[in-house]
Design an enzyme around this catalytic site. Sequence first.
Site, PDB file in Angstrom:
ATOM      1  N   GLY A  83       0.870  -1.206  -0.145  1.00  0.00           N
ATOM      2  CA  GLY A  83       0.090   0.073   0.075  1.00  0.00           C
ATOM      3  C   GLY A  83       0.875   1.371  -0.113  1.00  0.00           C
ATOM      4  CB  CYS A  84       0.150   4.565   1.250  1.00  0.00           C
ATOM      5  SG  CYS A  84       0.868   6.295   1.631  1.00  0.00           S
TER       6      CYS A  84
END
Length: 199
Positions: free
Chosen positions: A32-33
Amino acid sequence: MKYLSIMIIVLFSFNDAGAQAKKLQKATFGMGCFWCTEALFQRLNGVVSVRSGYEGGQVANPTYEDVCSGTTGHAEVIEVTYDPLKIKYDELLEVFWKSHDPTTLNRQGADVGTQYRSVVFYHNDEQKQIAEKYKKELNDTKAFDKPVVTAITKAAPFYVAENYHQDYFNKNSSKPYCRLVILPKMEKLEKIFKAKLKH
């Protein structure tokens, strides 16, 4: 004799530094981020440095905007430099798998797209074997409600992200995203992996 002793000390110092550098290893994860991921792995004892960047795509030197478009094939990743005498690769994998949802394809929470895929980029055969065995055990024991879809892929060229992405949480902890998204992950890390954290 005095100068000779100094020379010997200096040479030993250089040799020690070289030996230490050789001991350090790299691990690369996408979950993810990278703002969230970086903040978590920076806290682990034995982790020397963490760099946010892009890996696994077909375009050289991509920008953040390029990667966010979802057209380059890159994932947002962190490159972890660690001391295997202080933290083992499977311990890094444990933090990786317990700190995001590895059952959602190309998605982490509100972040959707191939750039947010769950991926382990292995740097050698040993890392590949450990990651594949760990993933199989997670699926065999039904550790999650759904199958783990994490890709286990050979390391590709790593492109360091722009400077403003580096050390993001530490520099921007008062921003809403950091307080609402990253801080709860940090608190979870404190509870689950307290013994592995830097003091």
